[in-house]
Motif scaffolding. Structure first.
Motif, mmCIF file in Angstrom:
data_model
loop_
_atom_site.group_PDB
_atom_site.id
_atom_site.type_symbol
_atom_site.label_atom_id
_atom_site.label_comp_id
_atom_site.label_asym_id
_atom_site.label_seq_id
_atom_site.Cartn_x
_atom_site.Cartn_y
_atom_site.Cartn_z
ATOM 1 N N GLY A 1 0.784 -1.231 0.000
ATOM 2 C CA GLY A 1 0.000 0.000 0.000
ATOM 3 C C GLY A 1 0.811 1.273 0.000
ATOM 4 O O GLY A 1 0.245 2.362 -0.107
ATOM 5 N N LYS A 2 2.148 1.155 0.107
ATOM 6 C CA LYS A 2 3.003 2.332 0.147
ATOM 7 C C LYS A 2 4.136 2.191 -0.863
ATOM 8 O O LYS A 2 4.614 1.085 -1.117
ATOM 9 C CB LYS A 2 3.589 2.542 1.545
ATOM 10 C CG LYS A 2 2.551 2.779 2.633
ATOM 11 C CD LYS A 2 3.222 3.012 3.981
ATOM 12 C CE LYS A 2 2.184 3.284 5.069
ATOM 13 N NZ LYS A 2 2.821 3.534 6.386
ATOM 14 N N GLN B 1 4.295 9.384 -10.079
ATOM 15 C CA GLN B 1 3.714 9.639 -8.764
ATOM 16 C C GLN B 1 2.200 9.781 -8.849
ATOM 17 O O GLN B 1 1.452 9.201 -8.046
ATOM 18 C CB GLN B 1 4.322 10.899 -8.151
ATOM 19 C CG GLN B 1 3.761 11.230 -6.772
ATOM 20 C CD GLN B 1 4.403 12.463 -6.155
ATOM 21 O OE1 GLN B 1 5.279 13.080 -6.758
ATOM 22 N NE2 GLN B 1 3.957 12.831 -4.970
ATOM 23 N N MET C 1 -0.637 7.312 -7.140
ATOM 24 C CA MET C 1 -1.661 7.870 -6.249
ATOM 25 C C MET C 1 -3.063 7.564 -6.776
ATOM 26 O O MET C 1 -3.970 7.258 -5.998
ATOM 27 C CB MET C 1 -1.450 9.388 -6.115
ATOM 28 C CG MET C 1 -0.182 9.763 -5.370
ATOM 29 S SD MET C 1 0.288 11.515 -5.537
ATOM 30 C CE MET C 1 -1.132 12.320 -4.801
ATOM 31 N N LEU D 1 -2.259 4.166 -3.958
ATOM 32 C CA LEU D 1 -1.071 3.931 -3.151
ATOM 33 C C LEU D 1 -0.637 5.197 -2.414
ATOM 34 O O LEU D 1 -0.822 6.315 -2.908
ATOM 35 C CB LEU D 1 0.074 3.438 -4.035
ATOM 36 C CG LEU D 1 -0.146 2.047 -4.652
ATOM 37 C CD1 LEU D 1 0.778 1.829 -5.831
ATOM 38 C CD2 LEU D 1 0.075 0.966 -3.602
ATOM 39 N N ASN D 2 -0.072 5.017 -1.253
ATOM 40 C CA ASN D 2 0.466 6.120 -0.459
ATOM 41 C C ASN D 2 1.916 6.318 -0.888
ATOM 42 O O ASN D 2 2.771 5.480 -0.619
ATOM 43 C CB ASN D 2 0.383 5.772 1.023
ATOM 44 C CG ASN D 2 0.830 6.912 1.912
ATOM 45 O OD1 ASN D 2 1.484 7.836 1.452
ATOM 46 N ND2 ASN D 2 0.493 6.845 3.179
ATOM 47 N N VAL D 3 2.198 7.426 -1.576
ATOM 48 C CA VAL D 3 3.516 7.657 -2.160
ATOM 49 C C VAL D 3 4.314 8.653 -1.324
ATOM 50 O O VAL D 3 3.803 9.707 -0.947
ATOM 51 C CB VAL D 3 3.400 8.190 -3.605
ATOM 52 C CG1 VAL D 3 4.780 8.424 -4.207
ATOM 53 C CG2 VAL D 3 2.598 7.214 -4.470
ATOM 54 N N THR D 4 5.557 8.305 -1.040
ATOM 55 C CA THR D 4 6.498 9.239 -0.431
ATOM 56 C C THR D 4 7.558 9.566 -1.473
ATOM 57 O O THR D 4 8.321 8.692 -1.878
ATOM 58 C CB THR D 4 7.167 8.646 0.820
ATOM 59 O OG1 THR D 4 6.164 8.329 1.785
ATOM 60 C CG2 THR D 4 8.154 9.633 1.424
ATOM 61 N N ASP E 1 7.546 15.156 -0.956
ATOM 62 C CA ASP E 1 7.293 15.074 0.484
ATOM 63 C C ASP E 1 8.498 15.568 1.271
ATOM 64 O O ASP E 1 8.362 16.063 2.388
ATOM 65 C CB ASP E 1 6.959 13.633 0.872
ATOM 66 C CG ASP E 1 5.671 13.170 0.218
ATOM 67 O OD1 ASP E 1 4.592 13.536 0.710
ATOM 68 O OD2 ASP E 1 5.746 12.473 -0.812
#
Length: 473
Positions: free
Chosen positions: A22-23, A52, A56, A60-63, A110
């Protein structure tokens, strides 16, 4: 995960399997702020911005971490030539890069760490490499021992014996000419402000070690994707991987590289003096068209820049934004939440999941626009609404939704020109309608042909004629 990306290390497309479900953590090599940005710099930024946004969109949680190299040999040399403190020189150009990213709609990372802000992490990593037998000190400088790491060269699949000496320090200071600098001892004539205390004496970091240290600081010892321009594969990314894995870190699980912008087959670069400045391009063209020009080509394909590149992009942008404007006027504009929640057409999803195949995705967008224009002509409001929502949702994923807040000001700036065009075309259509009513087919055809030569397509329907800008190709 259905998304496949071309992993430079594996030399094949592989499914993205996040380290943490999920990330997704991405480290993108950002600018060395020695001079102003040119459009070649924006190529990688736009390519990874599309990645990115797609991640998203898939939930998905993107850093995203994009570093700034604000201390290096060229920055010191150029600032000295200009008679400016190196840190002021670096900050000036860092701000120019940030303005360029913002102009073309690149999402803010981020984290945007500077090399100069991470000396403790850099020094600690160098000390660890010395402790593990992969680095050594010589007269205040520290070098990575390439022969201590058998996998050196694996990213770019080069044998150690085939490599040239590393050019970042004199070869007589090293055990092996191919060893590269982790820490550079202060040289005579360099400003005191460009040196930091370390166990080996005052100095500053080599180029490669800073990224390894910052990637670990913000993404952990193992993360998903490391990206950058094609020119960074060697020596920069090869050295990053070697030193990080020699330190015991898993580091990047997948490597992505975007291709160059070229002119007459030559890569745009500061050293070649052929870099077209971002400010220079934006003085004559819209930022949306620049993003489109840089983003509509597959990220692994070269963009050959010519005098026509931006003109063609402006034409394409006018067609896309023109359809969105006309359809919205007819059936009303979808809300941002509707656009964000809209189901994307299957051909678009399949294209994006296939290594971000934006050209195929754009082809489906153009097909949908054509269908929407036909629906406008036929007076089929339900079909217009469906096409409008699909087009905006797909363009939103690429950072190119004409009705988004990102490009709203640009759309307002274009309104006078669009209204003028509507008046002029409307006058010709009225004359054509009169000619047709009088059965003067020659005059009617002459008007139609003249408009078509100008890139305007006329479609006759039960409620009269409608016009649209011609599609490319």
């Amino acid at each position: 995960m259905t998304l496949h990306l071309f992993d430079t290390a594996a030399r094949e497309a592989r499914p993205l399997t996040p380290v943490t479900p999920g990330k997704v953590g991405i480290y993108l090599c950002g600018p060395t702020v020695q001079s102003s940005p040119h459009i070649g710099h924006l190529r990688a930024a736009v390519a990874f911005d599309v990645l990115q946004r797609w991640l998203m969109r898939k939930g998905l949680n993107v850093t995203m971490v994009r570093n700034v190299t604000d201390i290096d040999d060229k920055t010191l040399a150029k600032s000295a030539e200009a008679g400016v403190e190196w840190w002021a020189w670096a900050l000036r150009h860092e701000r120019e890069f940030q303005a360029a990213y913002e102009a073309v709609g690149v999402l803010q990372p981020d984290s945007e760490p500077r090399a100069t802000g991470h000396m403790p992490e850099i020094i600690a990593l160098i000390a660890l490499l010395i402790e593990r037998g992969h680095a050594y000190e010589h007269e205040g400088s520290v070098y990575f021992d390439v022969q201590s790491y058998p996998e050196y060269g694996s990213l770019t699949r080069q044998a150690l014996e085939d490599l040239e000496p590393a050019a970042d320090a004199p070869t007589d200071a090293k055990r092996d000419p191919r060893d590269f600098a982790l820490w550079k001892a202060t040289k005579a004539g360099e400003p005191d402000t460009a040196a930091w205390a370390s166990p080996w004496g005052p100095g500053r970091p080599g180029w490669h070690i800073e990224c390894s240290a910052m990637a670990r600081r913000y993404l952990g010892e193992t993360f998903d994707i490391h990206g950058g321009g094609l020119d960074l594969r060697f020596p920069h990314h090869e050295n990053e991987q070697a030193q990080s894995r020699a330190a015991g870190y898993g580091f990047a699980q997948m490597w992505l590289h975007s291709a160059w912008v070229t002119q007459s087959g030559e890569k745009m670069s500061k050293s070649l003096g052929n870099g077209m400045g971002v400010d220079e391009v934006l003085a004559d063209h819209s930022a949306a068209a620049l993003r489109l020009a840089l983003g509509q080509v597959h990220y692994r394909s070269m963009i050959e820049w010519s005098d026509k590149t931006m003109d063609d992009a402006e034409t394409t942008w006018s067609r896309l934004s023109g359809f969105v404007a006309r359809a919205s006027e007819r059936v009303g504009a979808p809300t941002p939440s509707e656009v964000a929640a809209a189901e994307l057409p299957a051909p678009f999803v399949e294209a994006m999941d296939d290594d971000l195949s934006v050209p195929r995705a754009m082809a489906h967008i153009h097909d949908t626009v054509r269908g929407g224009n036909a629906a406008l002509t036929a007076g089929d409001d339900a079909a217009v609404r469906t096409s409008l929502l699909a087009v905006r949702a797909m363009l939103d994923t690429l950072g190119l939704d004409p009705a988004s807040s990102l490009w709203a000001s640009g759309a307002k700036d274009a309104e006078p020109a669009l209204k003028a065009l509507e008046v002029l075309v409307g006058a010709d259509l009225a004359k054509r309608a009169q000619a047709r009513a009088e059965k003067d087919w020659s005059a009617a055809d002459e008007i139609r042909d003249r408009l078509q030569a100008a890139g305007i397509i006329i479609e006759d329907g039960a409620d009269g004629a409608r016009w649209s800008l011609a599609e490319e190709g």
